[in-house]
Design an enzyme around this catalytic site. Structure first.
Site, PDB file in Angstrom:
ATOM      1  N   LYS A 164     -13.118   1.081  -1.958  1.00 13.20           N
ATOM      2  CA  LYS A 164     -14.018   1.338  -0.825  1.00 13.20           C
ATOM      3  C   LYS A 164     -15.237   2.115  -1.299  1.00 13.20           C
ATOM      4  O   LYS A 164     -16.371   1.803  -0.949  1.00 13.20           O
ATOM      5  CB  LYS A 164     -13.292   2.179   0.246  1.00 13.20           C
ATOM      6  CG  LYS A 164     -12.496   1.389   1.271  1.00 13.20           C
ATOM      7  CD  LYS A 164     -12.103   2.310   2.440  1.00 13.20           C
ATOM      8  CE  LYS A 164     -11.243   1.609   3.469  1.00 13.20           C
ATOM      9  NZ  LYS A 164     -10.940   2.413   4.646  1.00 13.20           N
TER      10      LYS A 164
ATOM     11  N   GLU B 289       0.823  -1.212   0.000  1.00 15.94           N
ATOM     12  CA  GLU B 289       0.000   0.000   0.000  1.00 15.94           C
ATOM     13  C   GLU B 289       0.855   1.259   0.000  1.00 15.94           C
ATOM     14  O   GLU B 289       0.440   2.299  -0.484  1.00 15.94           O
ATOM     15  CB  GLU B 289      -0.917   0.025   1.232  1.00 15.94           C
ATOM     16  CG  GLU B 289      -2.232  -0.690   0.996  1.00 15.94           C
ATOM     17  CD  GLU B 289      -3.274  -0.456   2.084  1.00 15.94           C
ATOM     18  OE1 GLU B 289      -4.314  -1.108   2.011  1.00 15.94           O
ATOM     19  OE2 GLU B 289      -3.065   0.363   3.006  1.00 15.94           O
TER      20      GLU B 289
ATOM     21  N   HIS C 141       9.333 -26.326   0.628  1.00 16.02           N
ATOM     22  CA  HIS C 141       8.684 -27.440  -0.057  1.00 16.02           C
ATOM     23  C   HIS C 141       7.516 -26.949  -0.891  1.00 16.02           C
ATOM     24  O   HIS C 141       6.607 -27.716  -1.218  1.00 16.02           O
ATOM     25  CB  HIS C 141       8.226 -28.470   0.975  1.00 16.02           C
ATOM     26  CG  HIS C 141       9.376 -28.975   1.788  1.00 16.02           C
ATOM     27  ND1 HIS C 141      10.091 -30.096   1.462  1.00 16.02           N
ATOM     28  CD2 HIS C 141       9.976 -28.452   2.895  1.00 16.02           C
ATOM     29  CE1 HIS C 141      11.065 -30.264   2.351  1.00 16.02           C
ATOM     30  NE2 HIS C 141      11.013 -29.270   3.222  1.00 16.02           N
TER      31      HIS C 141
HETATM   32  O1  PA5 Z   1      -3.332   1.207   5.931  1.00 14.08           O
HETATM   33  C1  PA5 Z   1      -4.429   1.663   5.670  1.00 14.08           C
HETATM   34  O2  PA5 Z   1      -4.657   2.879   5.679  1.00 14.08           O
HETATM   35  C2  PA5 Z   1      -5.602   0.745   5.372  1.00 14.08           C
HETATM   36  O3  PA5 Z   1      -5.206  -0.580   5.244  1.00 14.08           O
HETATM   37  C3  PA5 Z   1      -6.621   0.826   6.493  1.00 14.08           C
HETATM   38  O4  PA5 Z   1      -6.022   0.453   7.704  1.00 14.08           O
HETATM   39  C4  PA5 Z   1      -7.818  -0.074   6.213  1.00 14.08           C
HETATM   40  O5  PA5 Z   1      -8.390   0.258   4.975  1.00 14.08           O
HETATM   41  C5  PA5 Z   1      -8.855   0.071   7.315  1.00 14.08           C
HETATM   42  O6  PA5 Z   1      -9.233   1.401   7.437  1.00 14.08           O
HETATM   43  P1  PA5 Z   1      -9.926   1.946   8.754  1.00 14.08           P
HETATM   44  O7  PA5 Z   1      -8.947   1.832   9.878  1.00 14.08           O
HETATM   45  O8  PA5 Z   1     -10.269   3.354   8.447  1.00 14.08           O
HETATM   46  O9  PA5 Z   1     -11.119   1.090   8.991  1.00 14.08           O
END
Ligand code: PA5
Length: 462
Positions: free
Chosen positions: A436, A294, A323
């Protein structure tokens, strides 16, 4: 302190075509890296930079509050249930899997020193959710709902289901069984938590989900199951101090970042495999995969140019995946950089009995499983080098609070430095937001009507 061994990315070991002249590269990038580290440390206190995670190791106030709450509720609950997804769950899963006694939830309360079991619901599978809810006594369960935005559909749907069940089962008392970790001011969960009167903890401003493990997002669950969060904080602080060193020859996060970056951009190793040789560290790879993917997978750079960069992270587990994946890594496309995590001292020493001495397995007798797993780590690294495949090894003395905190913090800093090398915004996630928003549209959230229309037409043509 944990250490990094990068000998096997060197061209002397794996040849010019696949390897790097490390000494020369470090010298060439010395000033760039020094500027990046100085700049990160200088910007970390400024608002809007998303670098507040660099200050979490010093947040004594949070430590005090989570410890106080954990000690207040310790005897009231048999179970802690975490609701969250992505950055709101992966750090918690990784650290508790690494640090709690193995098979924690199967131990008796005495064996758990009176601390509760811990469950993470980080998906919305109706079968696994129903299954878990059938075995949990909600009266004896503390639910920690974690979402920074306060509106993530997966987490909020879980929360709605469980809140409804709890209210039916416990009456008004259900409020005492819910604690929310969310933004200080904004979001639906903040609003609901205030209305309902839940105990709340804060995901600090300028800390993104994937960098939030050392905020209350992680610290509260850790304290609830009795992990030593003071040792966690010491590990972060000591590593932070070490990583303030602007000299690449002395800074393992900078070394890891530069090697990954050069391997991708100069040598075509655009797949980055994280392979701990320890079952307890299995979920550290899951956490790392999200952090790396990300943070570094981006369409545009800081100048707004389309670049579509980002090495693809892959998780593997030693020795199990020898393996499964190693055949490909040795003989398939030479497009991977593998990072091993090697544990020097395990908590237990497990001896293999001297039986079947005159058979083909007799050589194992009298050795330990500890010898075997590390022999496998060493031999896999050497075999990969024979095939001219680059690898690095992160060495950890033992799996404990101090070392795990060092490891995770080091990988966070490595990611931030790599982001600067790629010249991208490490801390945004427009690609996640897009999906989202489409989900909100499909599920009929107000304000997303146009998007829903557009999406439906695309789904027909797809
Ligand atoms: O790293 C990030 O920003 C995302 O992976 C969020 O943690 C994830 O989408 C969950 O979002 P939220 O904490 O707003 O529910």
């Amino acid at each position: 302190m944990i250490s990094l061994n990068y000998g096997n990315v060197n061209s002397i070991v794996i040849g010019e075509e696949n390897g790097l002249n490390i000494e020369q590269e470090f010298l060439e990038y010395k000033e760039t890296i020094s500027n990046i580290i100085a700049d990160l440390n200088q910007r970390k206190d400024k608002l809007g930079q998303w670098l507040q995670w660099m200050n979490l190791g010093y947040s004594e106030e949070t430590v005090w509050y989570v410890k106080e709450f954990a000690s207040m509720v310790k005897d009231r609950f048999d179970n802690v249930l975490i609701l969250g997804i992505g950055g709101s769950a992966l750090g918690g899963i990784a650290v508790t899997e690494a640090l709690l006694k193995p098979y924690w939830n199967l131990l008796t309360k005495e064996q758990r020193n009176g601390y509760p079991r811990i469950f993470f619901l980080d998906n919305i599978d109706p079968d696994s959710m129903t299954g878990l809810l059938q075995i949990l006594d909600l009266n004896k369960t503390l639910v920690n709902v974690i979402t920074k935005s306060g509106s993530t559909a997966e987490t909020m749907s879980q929360y709605m289901i469980i809140k409804d069940l709890m209210e039916k089962e416990l009456g008004d008392d259900y409020r005492k069984n819910i604690v929310a970790t969310t933004d200080q001011r904004i979001g639906v969960l903040r609003q609901l938590a205030d209305q309902e009167g839940y105990k709340t903890f804060v995901v600090p401003d300028d800390v993104g989900g994937r960098f939030s493990v050392f905020s209350a997002v992680g610290l509260l669950p850790f304290a609830l199951v009795g992990l030593d969060i003071d040792r966690i904080m010491s590990g972060i602080k000591d590593m932070d101090l070490a990583l303030k060193n602007t000299d690449i020859f002395e800074n393992i996060a900078a070394q890891g970042a530069l090697i990954n970056y050069l391997m991708d951009t100069k040598k075509g190793k655009n797949i980055s495999v994280m392979m701990p040789y320890s079952s307890r560290l299995k979920y550290i790879s899951d956490w790392f995969v999200q952090l790396w993917a990300e943070s570094l997978g981006k369409e545009v750079n800081k100048n707004g140019e389309k670049v579509n960069v980002g090495p693809t992270p892959v998780k593997a587990l030693g020795a199990t995946d020898q393996h499964s994946q190693i055949q490909l890594y040795n003989e398939g496309p030479n497009n991977k950089l593998i990072t091993f995590i090697r544990v020097n001292n395990f908590d237990n020493s497990l001896e293999i009995p001297r039986i079947f001495e005159y058979t083909g397995i007799g050589y194992l007798g009298g050795k330990t499983v500890n010898d075997l797993i590390n022999a496998e780590a060493d031999s896999t690294r050497v075999a990969l080098a024979d095939y001219n495949r680059p690898t690095m090894t992160i060495n950890i003395d033992r799996v404990d609070e101090y070392n795990i905190a060092q490891l995770l913090y080091m990988l966070e800093v490595q990611t931030a430095i790599a982001g600067e090398l790629y010249n991208i915004d490490t801390f945004n996630q427009p690609g996640v937001e897009q999906a989202k928003n489409y989900t909100y549209a499909l599920m009929g959230r107000a304000g997303y009507e146009d998007s829903a229309q557009n999406l439906k037409s695309k789904m027909i043509t797809a």
